[in-house]
Write a protein that holds these residues in place. Structure first.
Motif, PDB file in Angstrom:
ATOM      1  N   VAL A   1       1.057  -1.398   0.018  1.00 35.83           N
ATOM      2  CA  VAL A   1       0.158  -0.018   0.073  1.00 35.83           C
ATOM      3  C   VAL A   1       1.067   1.162   0.060  1.00 35.83           C
ATOM      4  CG1 VAL A   1      -1.920  -1.198   1.143  1.00 35.83           C
ATOM      5  CG2 VAL A   1      -0.077   0.084   2.575  1.00 35.83           C
ATOM      6  N   LEU A   2       0.328   2.312  -0.471  1.00 31.67           N
ATOM      7  CA  LEU A   2       0.871   3.415  -0.813  1.00 31.67           C
ATOM      8  C   LEU A   2       0.416   4.609   0.384  1.00 31.67           C
ATOM      9  CD1 LEU A   2       1.355   3.878  -4.407  1.00 31.67           C
ATOM     10  CD2 LEU A   2       3.127   2.964  -2.797  1.00 31.67           C
ATOM     11  N   ASP A   3       1.194   4.986   1.418  1.00 33.03           N
ATOM     12  CA  ASP A   3       0.551   5.811   2.428  1.00 33.03           C
ATOM     13  C   ASP A   3       1.614   6.632   3.119  1.00 33.03           C
ATOM     14  OD1 ASP A   3      -1.424   6.859   3.978  1.00 33.03           O
ATOM     15  OD2 ASP A   3      -2.265   4.929   4.453  1.00 33.03           O
ATOM     16  N   THR A   4       1.331   7.545   4.178  1.00 34.03           N
ATOM     17  CA  THR A   4       2.099   8.432   4.834  1.00 34.03           C
ATOM     18  C   THR A   4       2.051   8.066   6.068  1.00 34.03           C
ATOM     19  OG1 THR A   4       1.504  10.188   3.207  1.00 34.03           O
ATOM     20  CG2 THR A   4       2.572  10.865   5.282  1.00 34.03           C
ATOM     21  N   LEU A   5       3.043   7.903   6.796  1.00 26.58           N
ATOM     22  CA  LEU A   5       3.315   7.689   8.230  1.00 26.58           C
ATOM     23  C   LEU A   5       3.037   8.854   8.998  1.00 26.58           C
ATOM     24  CD1 LEU A   5       3.792   5.410  10.354  1.00 26.58           C
ATOM     25  CD2 LEU A   5       6.093   6.127  10.324  1.00 26.58           C
ATOM     26  N   THR A   6       1.910   8.817   9.931  1.00 31.59           N
ATOM     27  CA  THR A   6       1.709  10.069  10.834  1.00 31.59           C
ATOM     28  C   THR A   6       2.000   9.241  12.174  1.00 31.59           C
ATOM     29  OG1 THR A   6      -0.638   8.880  11.384  1.00 31.59           O
ATOM     30  CG2 THR A   6      -0.344  10.298   9.226  1.00 31.59           C
ATOM     31  N   THR A   7       2.181   8.420  12.732  1.00 32.92           N
ATOM     32  CA  THR A   7       2.378   8.130  14.120  1.00 32.92           C
ATOM     33  C   THR A   7       2.936   6.766  14.248  1.00 32.92           C
ATOM     34  OG1 THR A   7       0.487   9.296  14.784  1.00 32.92           O
ATOM     35  CG2 THR A   7       1.614   7.935  16.374  1.00 32.92           C
ATOM     36  N   GLU A   8       3.790   6.490  15.241  1.00 38.21           N
ATOM     37  CA  GLU A   8       4.551   4.995  15.521  1.00 38.21           C
ATOM     38  C   GLU A   8       4.025   5.014  16.959  1.00 38.21           C
ATOM     39  OE1 GLU A   8       8.405   2.575  16.340  1.00 38.21           O
ATOM     40  OE2 GLU A   8       8.568   4.904  16.128  1.00 38.21           O
ATOM     41  N   GLU A   9       3.688   3.792  17.181  1.00 39.91           N
ATOM     42  CA  GLU A   9       3.155   3.270  18.453  1.00 39.91           C
ATOM     43  C   GLU A   9       4.099   2.108  18.766  1.00 39.91           C
ATOM     44  OE1 GLU A   9      -0.880   2.332  18.469  1.00 39.91           O
ATOM     45  OE2 GLU A   9      -1.632   4.575  18.296  1.00 39.91           O
ATOM     46  N   PRO A  10       4.145   1.866  20.030  1.00 37.20           N
ATOM     47  CA  PRO A  10       4.947   0.522  20.499  1.00 37.20           C
ATOM     48  C   PRO A  10       4.849  -0.781  19.746  1.00 37.20           C
ATOM     49  CG  PRO A  10       4.495   1.714  22.437  1.00 37.20           C
ATOM     50  CD  PRO A  10       3.512   2.316  21.191  1.00 37.20           C
ATOM     51  N   ILE A  11       3.422  -0.963  19.231  1.00 36.13           N
ATOM     52  CA  ILE A  11       3.339  -2.324  18.463  1.00 36.13           C
ATOM     53  C   ILE A  11       2.454  -2.003  17.142  1.00 36.13           C
ATOM     54  CG2 ILE A  11       3.233  -3.583  20.506  1.00 36.13           C
ATOM     55  CD1 ILE A  11       0.296  -3.634  20.340  1.00 36.13           C
ATOM     56  N   ALA A  12       2.312  -0.724  16.784  1.00 36.66           N
ATOM     57  CA  ALA A  12       1.450  -0.481  15.600  1.00 36.66           C
ATOM     58  C   ALA A  12       2.076   0.991  14.887  1.00 36.66           C
ATOM     59  CB  ALA A  12      -0.037  -0.341  15.937  1.00 36.66           C
ATOM     60  N   PHE A  13       1.664   0.877  13.581  1.00 34.24           N
ATOM     61  CA  PHE A  13       1.889   2.340  12.781  1.00 34.24           C
ATOM     62  C   PHE A  13       0.510   2.783  12.515  1.00 34.24           C
ATOM     63  CE2 PHE A  13       5.873  -0.036  11.256  1.00 34.24           C
ATOM     64  CZ  PHE A  13       6.764   0.862  11.963  1.00 34.24           C
ATOM     65  N   ILE A  14       0.385   4.348  12.685  1.00 43.55           N
ATOM     66  CA  ILE A  14      -0.779   4.690  11.998  1.00 43.55           C
ATOM     67  C   ILE A  14      -0.648   5.600  10.721  1.00 43.55           C
ATOM     68  CG2 ILE A  14      -2.580   6.358  12.801  1.00 43.55           C
ATOM     69  CD1 ILE A  14      -2.483   3.972  14.719  1.00 43.55           C
ATOM     70  N   PHE A  15      -1.069   5.130   9.695  1.00 45.34           N
ATOM     71  CA  PHE A  15      -1.041   5.955   8.265  1.00 45.34           C
ATOM     72  C   PHE A  15      -2.129   6.683   7.976  1.00 45.34           C
ATOM     73  CE2 PHE A  15       1.744   1.919   8.437  1.00 45.34           C
ATOM     74  CZ  PHE A  15       2.659   2.429   7.677  1.00 45.34           C
ATOM     75  N   GLU A  16      -1.907   7.708   7.209  1.00 46.99           N
ATOM     76  CA  GLU A  16      -3.000   8.850   6.923  1.00 46.99           C
ATOM     77  C   GLU A  16      -4.183   8.069   6.601  1.00 46.99           C
ATOM     78  OE1 GLU A  16      -2.337  11.738   3.746  1.00 46.99           O
ATOM     79  OE2 GLU A  16      -1.877  13.025   5.538  1.00 46.99           O
ATOM     80  N   ARG A  17      -4.103   7.211   5.535  1.00 45.12           N
ATOM     81  CA  ARG A  17      -5.383   6.583   4.798  1.00 45.12           C
ATOM     82  C   ARG A  17      -5.591   5.309   5.268  1.00 45.12           C
ATOM     83  NH1 ARG A  17      -2.410   9.149   0.976  1.00 45.12           N
ATOM     84  NH2 ARG A  17      -1.339   7.270   0.167  1.00 45.12           N
TER      85      ARG A  17
END
Length: 245
Positions: free
Chosen positions: A113-129
């Motif tokens: 998937v093509l996306d933008t990283l907004t946040t890094e959590e200890p066990i997860a990434f949060i992406f814009e879309r």
């Protein structure tokens, strides 16, 4: 026959205190456990007193208890190993991606998937879309432009491409959880086979507690340790023969 009692009780009898047989009468349940423990040791030579008590108290078989003990020791060893490795370089790389808001190629087991990283959590990434993605799902992260240049040159394992390997929830059951074996290879070419079949032959730039950075500065490829199935140092290029005199 020697009384099966705690060492402190046996020592006490030698010092003129309570006799072992009296202690056994007063503490019948505890005395019964000691009998079970010594019977267990007799049937399992090499079993320590502490482990024998653990078996009796847990209700497990000796094999089950020792397997659980080994798993616990492996988990503790992995935690200690991770704590010995500096993670600043990888953390800075991820925070840089968040700050730059660059479009990324997020390679998962069976899709990209093509996306933008907004946040890094200890066990997860949060992406814009895409939203929240558990880190265990991620096989590789790279800037979109870097990934598009790299893609045509990649080797792939056909079997893993069709059916990616799963990731064990328990770190001690994964092929690679300890980052320390990678440290001697920093700055050297390595070959990694990832769980979706992607095979990378690149310079290992940094090794963090949970992830690797490959490639050149400014064009890094982020690889979580949990995504790696096989790792080896890439052979050094053959030296050119010396000119004939």
């Amino acid at each position: 026959m020697r009384e099966r009692v705690p060492a402190r009780i046996a020592k006490g009898e030698l010092e003129g205190k309570m006799k072992c047989r009296i202690w056994r009468k007063l503490h019948a349940e505890e005395a019964k456990r000691f009998d079970q423990v010594y019977d267990l040791i007799g049937k399992n030579p090499g079993l320590s007193l502490g482990d024998a008590f653990g078996v009796v108290q847990s209700g497990m078989t000796v094999a089950e208890f020792m397997a659980r003990k080994e798993r616990t020791q492996r988990k503790a060893a992995i935690k200690q190993a991770r704590g010995e490795v500096e993670n600043a370089a990888v953390a800075d790389f991820l925070s840089g991606l968040v700050a730059a808001k660059q479009e990324l190629a997020v390679v998962l087991g069976e899709r990209t998937v093509l996306d933008t990283l907004t946040t890094e959590e200890p066990i997860a990434f949060i992406f814009e879309r895409t939203g929240r993605l558990e880190k265990l799902q991620v096989v590789l992260l790279a800037r979109r432009t870097d990934w598009e240049k790299l893609l045509p040159t990649l080797e792939r394992d056909p079997k893993l491409t069709q059916k990616p390997a799963s990731v064990a929830r328990q770190p001690d059951k994964r092929p690679f959880s300890d980052p320390r074996p990678f440290l001697p290879q920093v700055g050297q070419p390595v070959r990694l086979v990832l769980r979706n079949g992607v095979t990378l032959k690149m310079t290992l730039q940094k090794a963090g507690r949970f992830d690797l950075l490959l490639g050149e500065p400014g064009s890094e490829v982020f690889i979580p340790l949990h995504a790696i199935l096989r790792f080896e140092a890439a052979p050094a290029p053959a030296a050119e023969p010396a000119p004939a005199e």
